[in-house]
Scaffold this active site. Structure first.
Site, PDB file in Angstrom:
ATOM      1  N   SER A   2      -5.763 -29.585  -3.667  1.00 40.12           N
ATOM      2  CA  SER A   2      -7.080 -29.907  -4.202  1.00 40.12           C
ATOM      3  C   SER A   2      -7.897 -28.653  -4.406  1.00 40.12           C
ATOM      4  CB  SER A   2      -7.790 -30.892  -3.267  1.00 40.12           C
ATOM      5  OG  SER A   2      -8.959 -30.328  -2.752  1.00 40.12           O
ATOM      6  N   LYS A   3      -8.611 -28.677  -5.526  1.00 45.01           N
ATOM      7  CA  LYS A   3      -9.456 -27.530  -5.870  1.00 45.01           C
ATOM      8  C   LYS A   3     -10.512 -27.346  -4.779  1.00 45.01           C
ATOM      9  CE  LYS A   3     -11.474 -24.492  -8.576  1.00 45.01           C
ATOM     10  NZ  LYS A   3     -10.959 -23.147  -8.644  1.00 45.01           N
ATOM     11  N   ARG A   4     -10.955 -28.474  -4.232  1.00 46.40           N
ATOM     12  CA  ARG A   4     -11.993 -28.393  -3.205  1.00 46.40           C
ATOM     13  C   ARG A   4     -11.507 -27.644  -1.969  1.00 46.40           C
ATOM     14  NH1 ARG A   4     -13.919 -34.295  -3.356  1.00 46.40           N
ATOM     15  NH2 ARG A   4     -13.027 -34.186  -5.426  1.00 46.40           N
ATOM     16  N   GLY A  36      -9.653 -25.117  -2.140  1.00 47.01           N
ATOM     17  CA  GLY A  36      -9.371 -23.744  -2.545  1.00 47.01           C
ATOM     18  C   GLY A  36      -8.041 -23.575  -3.257  1.00 47.01           C
ATOM     19  N   ASP A  82      -7.440 -21.328 -12.931  1.00 49.62           N
ATOM     20  CA  ASP A  82      -7.171 -20.246 -11.972  1.00 49.62           C
ATOM     21  C   ASP A  82      -5.777 -19.665 -12.213  1.00 49.62           C
ATOM     22  OD1 ASP A  82      -9.584 -20.781 -10.723  1.00 49.62           O
ATOM     23  OD2 ASP A  82      -8.688 -22.101  -9.221  1.00 49.62           O
TER      24      ASP A  82
END
Ligand code: GLU
Length: 497
Positions: free
Chosen positions: A267-269, A271, A277
């Site tokens: 998950s992007k949350r 990191g 990215d």
């Protein structure tokens, strides 16, 4: 921006497969989402069907400025072109959910008229009290207690007349089971007693997410619903809605999650890298897409590298795996490397130049030669600067670097070799790889030593490291004559100190 260029979508093929990618604009495209987009796209394209982009932007709390642009940009960069969408309106639009808000009330009211849904006038305070009572009684918290399900006609009429706010809830069957078949997870059955009388229409007249999703899928003629398996547990409710309306149900294809490891979802949350990215780090969008294809799906043979056309040809959604897919950065590197190796020298040079940047480029005399040497050594474009740091300046290094058993060199012999090479380099007629190599080789032959005895120390003198993109003569060309001579002189000084 060009997404405002509106093109009318052509008519759909009759009776064909219709899929939709229905992202909620959250500001980035995480790799699990992009994988869903890819699988959804391939399911439509393999069948010669229609691929729709629908923006599900009704959760205002999660709305992020510019997020829709990220979706457009990612899909365009990866070549996942859609036939209908906000910028390609067809007969089934609008394709942005917030623009469809007028549609849903009528459908919810239709179910009320048919006795399949009901007005619920419970206040927030009553619902809170209900939850508190559930806790006090040691019951599971949350499910609505169906207080308004059996209100009399008169009570309902009275409340409506008095303008009491209401939501519309779906009447779930109280007994029996609901089942559906998922292409990946198979036959799924739940006891109806576990299903809550879910809200379809909120008190402001807006639909809940689940209701809008089902109505939109139906109105847009979606034949195959692909999405993450977090929606699997809601699917019985979705299915009951299709039944309540008497609509044809789509084929359900739920995909397992993309995991960071055995326990955590990617998950992007947390990191973890989003598509953007990865591209910023120097992964090619084609390589990322190819990696995502294999992340939870396997082709019939051993083949790993697929162009988009080959993906379309080989696609079979039934081969999506049921088990969670673990994101494997090494495998992504490996696939990226394959794509980098397959680039034409010109294409690689273009991409490498963008990473190297103008400041360093101005110090490179022969970018083509540098890139020719970099291409077979580069797995990820973003790692190029670390490979060519010596161009800016020779790093501090230990003279022990001149020790090379195979070449029979050490600091003492290196000093001698560089002293011999300096006038040779000064008098090379053309500063070309062939001419430099010929001059150095002639000198080595004259001294009856191997070429490496002279060229190995040259490489160290020019780069101050053993790992360089190319041998001594190539480095000389890359750096240019003046810089090469200056560095050889500096190395002689360092060795003499
Ligand atoms: N808007 C949902 C999401 O972004 C997709 C739901 C669906 O595909 O049905 O997770």
């Amino acid at each position: 921006m060009d997404q405002h260029l509106v093109i009318t979508a052509p008519d759909r093929p009759v009776g064909g497969t219709v899929t939709r990618f229905a992202p909620s604009p959250t500001g980035y495209m995480h790799v699990g989402n992009l994988r869903t987009a890819l699988y959804t796209y391939l399911t439509a394209r393999h069948d010669g069907g229609t691929f729709i982009l629908r923006i599900e932007d009704t959760d205002q709390g999660r709305k992020v400025e510019g997020a829709v642009d990220v979706i457009y940009k990612t899909l365009r960069e990866t070549g996942l072109t859609w036939d209908e969408g906000p910028d390609r309106p067809g007969k089934f639009g609008p394709y942005v959910q917030s623009e469809r808000m007028g549609i849903f009330k009528g459908y919810a009211e239709q179910l009320v008229r048919e006795g399949k849904a009901y007005y619920c006038f419970c206040t927030e305070e009553r619902l809170e009290q209900m939850r508190a009572d559930q806790i006090a009684a040691g019951q599971a918290v949350g499910s609505y207690d169906r207080h308004c399900r059996d209100l009399s006609e008169a009570e309902i009429a009275e409340n409506l007349k008095n303008g009491v706010p209401y939501v519309i809830r779906q009447k779930m069957p109280l007994t029996g089971k609901t089942s559906f078949d998922d292409l990946i997870y198979g036959h799924i059955e739940v006891d109806n007693s576990e299903l809550e009388d879910q809200v379809l229409l909120k008190s402001d007249g807006m639909p809940t997410y689940n209701f809008a999703n089902v109505v939109d899928d139906h109105l847009m003629g979606i034949t195959h619903v692909l999405r993450g398996n977090e929606y699997l547990s809601s699917t019985p409710k979705y299915n009951l809605l299709y039944e309540a309306f008497g609509w044809d149900k789509p084929t359900y294809i739920h995909c397992p999650p993309v995991m960071k490891d055995a326990h955590q979802k990617l998950s992007k949350r947390n990191g973890d890298a989003s598509f953007e990215d990865l591209v910023a780090k120097g992964y090619l969008s084609e390589a990322v897409l190819n990696y995502l294809l294999l992340l939870g799906w396997s082709p019939e043979g051993e083949k790993e590298i697929f162009s988009l056309d080959e993906m379309i040809e080989n696609w079979d959604p039934a081969r999506i795996s049921k088990s969670p897919a673990i994101f494997d950065p090494l495998k992504l590197r490996h696939i990226n490397f394959e794509y980098i190796k397959a680039l034409s020298p010109e294409a690689f040079t273009e991409k490498a130049k963008a990473v190297i940047g103008d400041a360093l480029l101005s110090k490179i005399e022969n970018v083509e030669l540098l890139c020719k040497n970099l291409q077979p050594r580069t797995e990820v474009l973003g790692e190029i600067p670390a490979q060519i740091g010596f161009i800016e300046a020779v790093p501090d290094y230990d003279n022990e670097l001149y020790v090379n058993k195979k070449m029979k060199t050490d600091p003492v012999s290196a000093l001698e070799s560089l002293g011999t090479l300096l006038p040779v380099l000064e008098s090379v007629p053309d500063w070309t790889p062939d001419a430099i190599f010929a001059a150095c080789a002639a000198k080595a032959a004259e001294l009856e030593v191997k070429n490496g005895k002279l060229l190995y120390p040259l490489g160290i003198a020019l780069a101050g490291t053993r790992s360089t993109p190319g041998g001594g003569t190539d480095l000389a060309i890359i750096l240019g004559k003046a810089e090469t001579l200056a560095r050889v002189k500096a190395a002689i000084e360092k060795l003499s100190a």
